[in-house]
Design a protein around this motif. Structure first.
Motif, PDB file in Angstrom:
ATOM      1  N   VAL A   1       0.879  -1.228   0.187  1.00 48.82           N
ATOM      2  CA  VAL A   1      -0.139  -0.095  -0.048  1.00 48.82           C
ATOM      3  C   VAL A   1       0.991   1.368   0.221  1.00 48.82           C
ATOM      4  CG1 VAL A   1      -1.782   1.433   1.400  1.00 48.82           C
ATOM      5  CG2 VAL A   1      -1.812  -0.972   1.383  1.00 48.82           C
ATOM      6  N   ARG A   2       0.486   2.424  -0.857  1.00 45.47           N
ATOM      7  CA  ARG A   2       1.346   3.593  -0.551  1.00 45.47           C
ATOM      8  C   ARG A   2       0.334   4.745  -0.779  1.00 45.47           C
ATOM      9  NH1 ARG A   2       3.382   5.062  -6.336  1.00 45.47           N
ATOM     10  NH2 ARG A   2       1.645   4.261  -7.490  1.00 45.47           N
ATOM     11  N   SER A   3       0.719   5.635  -0.440  1.00 42.69           N
ATOM     12  CA  SER A   3      -0.157   7.150  -0.735  1.00 42.69           C
ATOM     13  C   SER A   3       0.759   7.951  -1.235  1.00 42.69           C
ATOM     14  CB  SER A   3      -0.546   7.672   0.690  1.00 42.69           C
ATOM     15  OG  SER A   3      -1.424   6.714   1.320  1.00 42.69           O
ATOM     16  N   THR A   4       0.453   8.567  -2.581  1.00 41.74           N
ATOM     17  CA  THR A   4       1.240   9.501  -3.103  1.00 41.74           C
ATOM     18  C   THR A   4       0.687  10.932  -3.506  1.00 41.74           C
ATOM     19  OG1 THR A   4       0.514   8.681  -4.997  1.00 41.74           O
ATOM     20  CG2 THR A   4       2.806   7.695  -4.227  1.00 41.74           C
ATOM     21  N   LEU A   5       1.480  11.946  -3.546  1.00 42.79           N
ATOM     22  CA  LEU A   5       1.058  13.065  -4.076  1.00 42.79           C
ATOM     23  C   LEU A   5       1.321  13.019  -5.604  1.00 42.79           C
ATOM     24  CD1 LEU A   5       2.596  16.006  -1.773  1.00 42.79           C
ATOM     25  CD2 LEU A   5       0.319  14.861  -1.742  1.00 42.79           C
ATOM     26  N   ASN A   6       0.057  13.172  -6.360  1.00 39.62           N
ATOM     27  CA  ASN A   6       0.142  13.128  -7.870  1.00 39.62           C
ATOM     28  C   ASN A   6       0.195  14.412  -8.411  1.00 39.62           C
ATOM     29  OD1 ASN A   6      -0.062  12.862 -10.654  1.00 39.62           O
ATOM     30  ND2 ASN A   6      -1.302  10.899 -10.173  1.00 39.62           N
ATOM     31  N   HIS A   7       1.545  14.965  -9.036  1.00 40.84           N
ATOM     32  CA  HIS A   7       1.724  16.107  -9.390  1.00 40.84           C
ATOM     33  C   HIS A   7       0.970  16.333 -10.699  1.00 40.84           C
ATOM     34  CE1 HIS A   7       4.134  13.557 -12.700  1.00 40.84           C
ATOM     35  NE2 HIS A   7       4.449  13.218 -11.723  1.00 40.84           N
ATOM     36  N   SER A   8       0.158  15.311 -11.382  1.00 38.96           N
ATOM     37  CA  SER A   8      -0.417  15.850 -12.435  1.00 38.96           C
ATOM     38  C   SER A   8      -1.787  16.270 -12.427  1.00 38.96           C
ATOM     39  CB  SER A   8      -0.307  14.437 -13.781  1.00 38.96           C
ATOM     40  OG  SER A   8      -0.854  13.206 -13.087  1.00 38.96           O
ATOM     41  N   ASN A   9      -2.475  15.348 -11.208  1.00 31.71           N
ATOM     42  CA  ASN A   9      -3.890  15.774 -11.179  1.00 31.71           C
ATOM     43  C   ASN A   9      -4.083  16.390  -9.702  1.00 31.71           C
ATOM     44  OD1 ASN A   9      -3.615  13.558  -9.433  1.00 31.71           O
ATOM     45  ND2 ASN A   9      -4.879  12.328 -10.401  1.00 31.71           N
ATOM     46  N   TYR A  10      -2.976  16.804  -8.971  1.00 36.52           N
ATOM     47  CA  TYR A  10      -3.084  17.130  -7.562  1.00 36.52           C
ATOM     48  C   TYR A  10      -3.882  16.571  -6.615  1.00 36.52           C
ATOM     49  CZ  TYR A  10      -0.415  21.158  -9.629  1.00 36.52           C
ATOM     50  OH  TYR A  10       0.630  21.901 -10.113  1.00 36.52           O
TER      51      TYR A  10
ATOM     52  N   TRP B   1      -4.181  13.549  -3.618  1.00 36.95           N
ATOM     53  CA  TRP B   1      -3.482  12.738  -2.671  1.00 36.95           C
ATOM     54  C   TRP B   1      -4.229  11.394  -3.085  1.00 36.95           C
ATOM     55  CZ3 TRP B   1       0.266  12.062   0.297  1.00 36.95           C
ATOM     56  CH2 TRP B   1       0.206  11.389   1.555  1.00 36.95           C
ATOM     57  N   GLU B   2      -3.423  10.303  -3.173  1.00 34.93           N
ATOM     58  CA  GLU B   2      -4.065   9.107  -3.874  1.00 34.93           C
ATOM     59  C   GLU B   2      -3.526   7.976  -3.049  1.00 34.93           C
ATOM     60  OE1 GLU B   2      -4.563   9.948  -8.634  1.00 34.93           O
ATOM     61  OE2 GLU B   2      -2.826   8.849  -7.991  1.00 34.93           O
ATOM     62  N   ARG B   3      -4.554   7.033  -2.515  1.00 35.37           N
ATOM     63  CA  ARG B   3      -3.725   5.852  -1.806  1.00 35.37           C
ATOM     64  C   ARG B   3      -4.202   4.835  -2.590  1.00 35.37           C
ATOM     65  NH1 ARG B   3      -5.417   5.579   4.418  1.00 35.37           N
ATOM     66  NH2 ARG B   3      -3.630   7.235   4.309  1.00 35.37           N
TER      67      ARG B   3
HETATM   68  C1  NAG Z   1      -1.425  10.784 -11.504  1.00 33.90           C
HETATM   69  O1  NAG Z   1      -2.285  10.511 -12.037  1.00 33.90           O
HETATM   70  C2  NAG Z   1      -2.437  10.165 -13.519  1.00 33.90           C
HETATM   71  C3  NAG Z   1      -3.720  10.252 -14.030  1.00 33.90           C
HETATM   72  O2  NAG Z   1      -4.529  10.491 -12.950  1.00 33.90           O
HETATM   73  C4  NAG Z   1      -1.769   8.732 -13.781  1.00 33.90           C
HETATM   74  O3  NAG Z   1      -1.687   8.389 -14.671  1.00 33.90           O
HETATM   75  C5  NAG Z   1      -0.282   8.838 -12.856  1.00 33.90           C
HETATM   76  O4  NAG Z   1       0.157   7.298 -12.972  1.00 33.90           O
HETATM   77  C6  NAG Z   1      -0.294   9.150 -11.472  1.00 33.90           C
HETATM   78  N1  NAG Z   1       0.975   9.429 -11.125  1.00 33.90           N
HETATM   79  C7  NAG Z   1       1.444   8.768  -9.789  1.00 33.90           C
HETATM   80  C8  NAG Z   1       2.742   9.266  -9.668  1.00 33.90           C
HETATM   81  O5  NAG Z   1       0.834   8.311  -9.003  1.00 33.90           O
END
Ligand code: NAG
Ligand code: NAG
Ligand code: NAG
Ligand code: NAG
Ligand code: NAG
Ligand code: NAG
Ligand code: NAG
Ligand code: NAG
Length: 821
Positions: free
Chosen positions: A260-269, A271-273
């Motif tokens: 499991v990981r949580s990341t800050l996604n730079h492309s969609n801003y 916080w995703e787990r």
């Molecule tokens: C960020 O989100 C995009 C599209 O929602 C996805 O393709 C990408 O893998 C994500 N990046 C990370 C670092 O999770």
């Protein structure tokens, strides 16, 4: 022998016993080197430390990633902003425990120093992904906190792993927070950050380029007050710790073998787990924050309150009014609300209004006294004139502790069934009357309303009588609501001057858009009624008389999912249709717009799909006219203030020609992307071609994507939906901004019904009556065949009829007549 050497020897012996166990190397000891190309594995083989190049970058970075999954997933980077240019990088643990990363010519690229004197330093990669510096003599060595002199978990990058701490170590002064990568090729800190803030009453805050962007709300003993979805998950448990040494938040996974990981996604801003799915060999995102529109920081301004179940989303707290009514009414709520009456303190008494199910406001100007009860909290807040609200700081059990806010209350949110109570300060006069005066006022209001209704009724009756006797041109808008006896139904005829006046002489500023049959303008009548005016293009072949007859017929269609035709205007060669005005414009303005699409959660979208289906059913069957729309598409579905869908432009094809249920026409109206194959190619239309367009509308509403091309089965939305359906992956079609709000079974049902509507042969498509039933029931559905694709039809047709030039020329004609919009 030199005593120092003996010490070293002992050290290496201890080391040998550690690393020798199991054969895997999970430690680097003093004076050893890790070169580019070599890796350090954690003892259980979960993580690996080594050099890597992200994306298209050729620079080398020292980092940690998962060893056993094929998708390289970096969880930590040492020298994020300074890559080694070539493969000369090497990491050394020096004798005092310093970590030094050098490139060619011993240039230091990155370094880290231990927090104290380490005897026999060793660097070890633990199975939870933590790279730690410890003393070889320290036998514990496990993954428990241990005595670490340095650890990578103290310097997070963009990934929050289980057992990592988010927050402060007050002894060392370290504050652990996260920042996104700049891009997939560049791990240097991006502009999206996530940290714990406000140590008095801590909450996590996401910032975009330094600007507050999303807030979790403070920890209330059980969860963050603004992240209700957190408590719903059985896979995790959460810890929040606050004492004189540390203040931090942490999460754990029950099943240790789950990644499991949580990341800050730079492309969609976001916080995703996500969890790693061994079956599909990919990361599956299951939690994204911010989640919906109300999660936008400070959307409703000070003293405003956001609720996803209201429209508009923002409302002022009781006893407050918008700071700027103009801005508020144009949906810019950022200036918030101001008190209707000033607080009494210190001259007169104040009290508190209780709100329940609230995400507590920004805690920047908040103070906490954990020893006070709620009663004492109220007292303490009351005596300080700048205290604006209070509540329990811990809601476990009966609740305890006291949190008080000073100054404006920002970023409040109302949940239907989450959040907690808060007590907001009001002048006594705004609360006092809760029982006495308010009840009295209600009585008065009811009386006034009753009397005025009665009066209105009398006036209406009087007017009707009058109208019947004078037989003048009907200009009133009232009285058209319900079906009336045939002879009484007369379409209001508007004066051209009135309409011209209402639309500022059809000025460009008033133009709402360009429909298939002419431009549409917004207008305001003298009595304040808002209208939409459609100016029909001159190409109708009908005479004035027939035109008027048609319009009168169409005006008889009344359904809550059809836009209401209020009247028409025929004067000086101008033909105008006057409709009710729809505040939320059209469906396409929401679903295809990345920011506004969040405004339509799944419940609303399903409501829209069902509403359009009922409206279409009425046109096809229930109305006396059997109308085929012929141009159903997202931009023809208008939305009223409550997001109820209303079909517009119906009956126009009828005004412009033909009205049989199935007809052959040389003039193909309709819109590229929505047309049934038999209509586009052969010009053959029927109620079933509307059904086809409805199928496209469903897929677009579910996916948030436009069906641009139907020529190539693979590229089009329809083709994509079909491929996913066949492989049982329809879930992937769902608009990501719906992922948290949707009921999967309902969405899948919609997609299935959509594909049935898109069958190539009109007879295979269900009638709208059946579509309505299929959408609302749980019964099993027939298996769809491959949808009708224009490309295949066209190719097959031209092959089978290569001798018949006729059919090819028909194709050419119909394509040149398409209206590209
Ligand atoms: C960020 O989100 C995009 C599209 O929602 C996805 O393709 C990408 O893998 C994500 N990046 C990370 C670092 O999770
Ligand atoms: C580390 O693990 C990888 C893959 O699991 C393996 O290929 C490599 O040989 C291991 N390295 C050491 C030094 O054990
Ligand atoms: C070890 O590295 C640290 C960090 O760069 C440095 O401060 C220290 O002087 C080094 N010690 C030795 C003995 O080189
Ligand atoms: C975290 O909280 C759980 C209960 O939610 C508790 O059992 C556990 O001991 C706590 N762990 C730590 C490290 O505080
Ligand atoms: C733990 O997770 C692994 C990997 O996802 C899975 O195979 C296993 O069945 C899970 N164990 C339990 C008890 O849920
Ligand atoms: C906190 O108070 C300061 C000073 O009154 C003010 O400038 C700031 O906007 C307040 N912050 C919040 C989030 O209320
Ligand atoms: C009210 O509370 C604020 C914040 O704790 C404090 O700065 C101020 O001095 C207090 N005022 C009074 C009159 O006690
Ligand atoms: C010598 C050194 O440590 N350089 C940089 C390596 O990367 C970190 C994190 O981005 C920087 O803070 C250092 O200055």
């Amino acid at each position: 022998m030199d005593p120092f050497a003996v010490l070293l020897l002992c050290g290496s012996l201890v080391l040998f016993s550690v690393s020798g166990f199991g054969g895997a190397v999970d430690v680097i000891s003093a004076s050893q080197t890790l070169r580019d190309g070599e890796t350090l594995n954690s003892s259980g083989g979960v993580f690996q430390l080594g050099f890597f190049s992200p994306g298209r970058s050729t620079g080398r970075y020292l980092g940690i990633w998962y060893s056993n999954i094929p998708v390289q997933t970096i969880v930590w980077v040492a020298n994020r902003s300074k890559p080694v240019a070539d493969s000369s990088g090497s990491l050394i643990v020096n004798r005092t425990g310093g970590l030094v990363l050098t490139s060619r010519g011993n240039v230091v690229v990155w370094s880290a120093s231990p927090t104290g004197f380490v005897q026999n330093p060793v660097l070890q990669l633990l199975d939870n992904g933590n790279l730690v510096l410890r003393s070889a003599a320290d036998a514990s060595g496990g993954s428990s906190s241990g005595n670490f002199f340095w650890q990578s978990f103290d310097y997070p990058t963009d990934t929050f792993l289980p057992e990592m701490k988010l927050g402060w170590d007050l002894r060392t002064g370290i504050k652990r927070s996260f920042s996104s990568w700049s891009s997939p090729d560049d791990p240097s800190p991006g502009d999206f950050t996530w940290s714990l803030q406000n140590i008095e009453f801590p909450e996590t805050m996401a910032r975009k380029g330094g600007t507050k962007y999303f807030r979790s709300g403070p920890w209330n003993g059980l969860r963050f007050s603004g992240a209700p979805q957190q408590s719903l998950n059985p896979i995790f448990w959460y810890n929040f710790t606050s004492n004189e040494d540390e203040v931090y938040y942490m999460y754990h996974v029950n099943n240790k073998s789950m990644l499991v990981r949580s990341t800050l996604n730079h492309s969609n801003y976001m916080w995703e787990r996500s969890t790693w799915s061994p079956d599909s060999q990919e990361w599956r995102v299951f939690l994204q924050l911010p989640k919906d529109y109300c999660d936008n920081y400070g959307l409703c301004g000070p003293y405003g309150k956001c609720s996803m179940t209201n429209l508009p989303y923002c409302q002022c707290l009781k006893g407050f009014s918008p700071t700027s009514l103009d801005k508020w009414n144009s949906n810019d709520w950022s200036q918030g609300c101001v008190r209707n009456k000033p607080l009494g303190c210190p001259k007169s008494k104040d009290g508190f209004l209780k709100y329940s199910n609230i995400k507590l406001p920004d805690t920047t100007n908040c103070s906490v006294d954990a020893t006070l009860s709620l009663k004492d909290c109220e007292k303490k807040c009351l005596i300080n004139c700048s205290c604006t609200a209070y509540t329990n700081s811990d809601i476990r059990g009966k609740g305890s502790g006291c949190a008080m806010w000073f100054g404006e209350l920002l970023d409040l949110r109302q949940y239907p069934d989450a959040g907690q109570d808060i007590y907001i300060r009001m002048p006594a006069s705004e609360i006092a009357g809760k029982h006495g005066p308010v009840a009295w006022m209600i009585a008065v209001v009811v009386l006034v309303v009753a009397v005025s209704c009665g009066l209105l009724l009398v006036i209406c009756l009087f007017c009707r009588r009058k109208k019947n006797t004078t037989g003048n041109k009907e200009v009133s808008l009232i009285g058209q609501e319900h079906e009336m006896p045939e002879d009484d139904l007369e379409l209001p005829l508007f004066d051209l001057a009135t309409i011209s006046n209402a639309t500022n002489n059809f000025s460009d500023k008033n133009k709402l858009g360009e429909g298939g049959f002419g431009p549409v303008f917004k207008g305001v009548l003298d009595d304040g009624h808002e209208i939409a005016v459609k100016k029909l293009s001159a190409s109708s072949t009908q005479g004035m008389h027939e035109f008027k007859n048609e319009v009168i017929l169409i005006a008889k269609l009344q359904h809550r999912n059809l836009v209401k035709l209020l009247g028409c205007c025929i004067q000086d060669e101008e033909k105008l249709l006057i409709y009710e005005y729809m505040h939320n414009k059209s469906l396409d303005a929401f679903i295809f717009d990345p920011s506004r699409s969040k405004l339509l959660d799944w419940k609303r979208r399903f409501h829209i799909i069902s509403g359009v289906a009922r409206g279409l059913l009425y046109l096809h069957q229930d109305s006396r006219l059997r109308i085929i729309h012929r141009d159903l598409k997202a931009s023809n579905v208008l939305l009223d203030e409550e997001m109820n869908p209303k079909i517009s432009d119906f009956g126009l094809a009828r005004i412009f020609g033909g009205d049989q249920t199935e007809a052959n026409t040389t003039r193909v109206v309709g819109t590229y992307g929505y047309m049934a194959p038999e209509y586009a190619i052969d010009g053959l239309f029927s109620v079933k071609s509307d059904v086809f367009s409805f199928g496209i509308l469903i897929l677009e509403t579910v996916s948030g994507k436009r069906n641009r091309a139907i020529y190539h089965s693979n590229n089009s939305l329809v083709g994509h939906a079909w491929e996913l359906y066949k492989t049982g992956k329809s879930i992937e079609l769902i608009d990501p901004s719906l992922s948290d709000t949707c009921t999967i079974s309902e969405v899948l049902r919609c997609i299935h019904v959509g594909l049935l509507c898109l069958q190539e042969h009109p007879d295979d498509r269900p009638a709208m009556s059946l579509v309505v039933v299929m959408l609302s029931s749980n019964g099993s559905l027939p298996y769809p065949n491959q949808p009708g694709f224009l490309a295949e039809r066209k190719i097959r047709d031209s092959m089978s009829s290569s001798s018949k030039n006729e059919s090819i020329s028909v194709n050419d004609i119909s394509f040149t007549l398409l209206q590209p919009r």
